[in-house]
Design an enzyme around this catalytic site. Structure first.
Site, PDB file in Angstrom:
ATOM      1  N   ASP A 188      29.297  84.244 -28.356  1.00  0.00           N
ATOM      2  CA  ASP A 188      30.081  83.403 -29.255  1.00  0.00           C
ATOM      3  C   ASP A 188      29.619  83.528 -30.753  1.00  0.00           C
ATOM      4  O   ASP A 188      28.850  82.936 -31.167  1.00  0.00           O
ATOM      5  CB  ASP A 188      29.819  81.952 -28.702  1.00  0.00           C
ATOM      6  CG  ASP A 188      30.936  81.203 -29.386  1.00  0.00           C
ATOM      7  OD1 ASP A 188      31.832  81.817 -30.191  1.00  0.00           O
ATOM      8  OD2 ASP A 188      30.854  79.751 -29.395  1.00  0.00           O
ATOM      9  N   LYS A 195      30.311  81.391 -36.704  1.00  0.00           N
ATOM     10  CA  LYS A 195      29.057  80.597 -37.152  1.00  0.00           C
ATOM     11  C   LYS A 195      28.129  80.930 -38.239  1.00  0.00           C
ATOM     12  O   LYS A 195      28.124  82.125 -38.547  1.00  0.00           O
ATOM     13  CB  LYS A 195      28.495  80.641 -35.799  1.00  0.00           C
ATOM     14  CG  LYS A 195      29.138  80.014 -34.611  1.00  0.00           C
ATOM     15  CD  LYS A 195      28.268  80.332 -33.218  1.00  0.00           C
ATOM     16  CE  LYS A 195      28.819  79.700 -31.957  1.00  0.00           C
ATOM     17  NZ  LYS A 195      29.232  78.217 -32.095  1.00  0.00           N
ATOM     18  N   ASP A 265      36.309  78.593 -33.213  1.00  0.00           N
ATOM     19  CA  ASP A 265      34.799  78.495 -32.659  1.00  0.00           C
ATOM     20  C   ASP A 265      35.134  77.355 -31.476  1.00  0.00           C
ATOM     21  O   ASP A 265      33.917  76.861 -30.813  1.00  0.00           O
ATOM     22  CB  ASP A 265      33.903  77.977 -33.608  1.00  0.00           C
ATOM     23  CG  ASP A 265      32.450  78.168 -33.227  1.00  0.00           C
ATOM     24  OD1 ASP A 265      32.281  78.894 -32.272  1.00  0.00           O
ATOM     25  OD2 ASP A 265      31.466  77.247 -33.725  1.00  0.00           O
ATOM     26  N   ARG A 269      36.809  75.629 -24.727  1.00  0.00           N
ATOM     27  CA  ARG A 269      37.798  74.601 -24.147  1.00  0.00           C
ATOM     28  C   ARG A 269      39.021  75.483 -23.734  1.00  0.00           C
ATOM     29  O   ARG A 269      39.927  75.182 -22.974  1.00  0.00           O
ATOM     30  CB  ARG A 269      38.185  73.515 -24.926  1.00  0.00           C
ATOM     31  CG  ARG A 269      38.724  73.691 -26.224  1.00  0.00           C
ATOM     32  CD  ARG A 269      38.522  72.595 -27.225  1.00  0.00           C
ATOM     33  NE  ARG A 269      36.952  72.664 -27.623  1.00  0.00           N
ATOM     34  CZ  ARG A 269      36.496  71.605 -28.565  1.00  0.00           C
ATOM     35  NH1 ARG A 269      37.582  70.756 -28.948  1.00  0.00           N
ATOM     36  NH2 ARG A 269      35.229  71.640 -28.813  1.00  0.00           N
TER      37      ARG A 269
END
Length: 418
Positions: A188, A195, A265, A269
């Site tokens: 991720d 990030k 990011d 979900r």
């Protein structure tokens, strides 16, 4: 203040030390004051799992170890009453520990060696001969099923997404179907909402929830509870590219809901929404999802506990009992009606990110939109999946396998309750 969680931790630390000294056979002597703290089964399970978990080696990719390590392959427990009950608990604990350690190895594997395709292949190898049924959906299958949320996240990566579906069929056809849905982001970066560079290497572990579902299914195959269980793991990378989703985009999930992308990011979900919808369409009666989902839960509970959210007190009670049996700390957080409206979008049905506070709660509210009113618990393991706080002297560092044993025990408890 010794409890079954701390007993596991101290024995895991002791086991690691003994392995470095070359010991393969270990005897654990339980003093009377320890024996009085829990039943024979709980103590036997805690001791077996504590020593067994010490066999995990975080430095398995090193070509030269500073300390030669052995594997502990024999354990004696002295001072424990209730031999028959303890023996059954030990047998189960060995299966639970083996499944947990396998998953810790996967979570520890670098992302270049653990892509979604590799993930699916690892699962194929793991389930062979277990009696579990396996199906792996590819990108064409996802398009056919209109999994627009999962496909949207996958767009940014050159690695094709997969959805891993595992079944344990041991209950009556008209009985409950427990669905375990796990986030399988194998790396991720944050996507376009990228990030910070610091600690991004740890995002190889963002598939910890999906791995935990696989581990739980492997343990369930060994424990053989008389219940039907389906494990669903949507897996992809979240990467930035010219094809990646952007803030402001709107995607449509497989259940037909439109989702405004506020933050790329907040991708976990998104893929979980299609995984949960798949479970609903497969007639799941109870749903538990698990994910390294939010930094918010890590800031709230640290690396010591799983954050839990739900819509059904009975199922939540079973999950809490399962966590006690597993020797994992779990803390329920609210989904009060006061929070309703936080995920409303002006241009779509819902949005994937919202206010900068109550982040773990708003993530849970998003996922609740897809469970079709069925009993559901969300487990956020963003803190508990990996322990790297040097200040916590009594808690072993590294990947923990958080959730594996909890979900396996839940299947047993739900089977007994129905």
């Amino acid at each position: 203040q010794l409890d079954m969680v701390r007993l596991r931790n101290v024995l895991q630390a002791a086991g690691r030390t003994l392995r470095k000294r070359g010991h393969r056979r270990v005897a654990v002597v339980l003093p009377k004051d320890v024996v009085g703290k829990a039943g024979a089964a709980d103590l036997a399970r805690a001791v077996t799992e504590g020593i067994g978990l010490s066999n995990f080696d975080i430095g398995s990719l090193k070509t030269r170890h500073v300390d030669a390590t052995t594997t502990i392959d024999a354990l004696s427990i002295i001072g424990l009453d209730g031999e028959k009950v303890a023996s059954a608990a030990i047998r189960d604990a060995v299966a639970l520990t083996d499944a947990t350690n396998r998953i810790r190895e996967w979570v520890n594997t670098p992302a270049n060696a653990f892509t979604p395709t590799v993930f699916a292949e690892k699962v194929k190898e793991a389930v062979r001969g277990t009696g579990l049924d396996l199906k792996v959906l590819d990108m064409d299958d996802m398009r056919r099923l209109k999994m627009g949320a999962l496909l949207a996240v996958a767009r940014g990566s050159d690695e094709p997404a997969r959805m891993i579906v595992i079944r344990h069929n041991a209950g009556p056809k008209i009985g409950p179907l427990l669905a375990l849905v796990g986030k399988g982001i194998t790396f991720d970066s944050g996507g376009i909402s990228i990030k910070p560079a610091q600690n991004m290497e740890m995002m190889k572990s963002d598939m910890g929830g999906g791995a935990a579902v696989v581990g739980a299914m492997l343990a369930i195959a060994e424990l053989k509870p008389r219940i039907n269980v389906i494990g669903v793991v949507p897996t992809t990378e979240n990467m930035p590219s010219g094809k990646a989703i952007k803030p402001g985009d709107v995607v449509t999930g497989s259940g037909g809901k439109t989702i405004e992308i506020i933050n790329t990011d907040a991708e976990g979900r998104l893929i979980l929404s299609d995984g949960i919808t798949y479970a609903v369409n497969e007639a799941a009666t109870h749903i538990v999802d698990i994910a390294t989902l939010t930094g918010s839960i890590a800031r709230t509970l640290g690396p010591l506990a799983i954050g839990a959210f739900g819509n059904d007190p009975k199922l939540m009670d079973l999950v809490r009992r399962a966590a006690d049996l597993a020797g994992e700390r779990l803390w329920e957080l609210p989904t009060w009606a006061d929070y309703d409206g936080l995920i409303d979008s002006e241009i779509a049905d819902i949005k994937n990110s919202t206010v900068p506070w109550a982040g773990a709660t708003t993530a849970a509210l998003f996922l609740r939109e897809f469970v079709d009113g069925r009993p559901w618990v969300h487990l956020d393991i963003a803190g508990s999946a990996w322990q790297d706080a040097s200040e916590l002297k009594t808690v072993p560092k590294g990947p923990t396998g958080s959730g594996v044993r909890v979900m396996a025990h839940l299947a047993q408890l739900l089977a007994s309750a129905t």
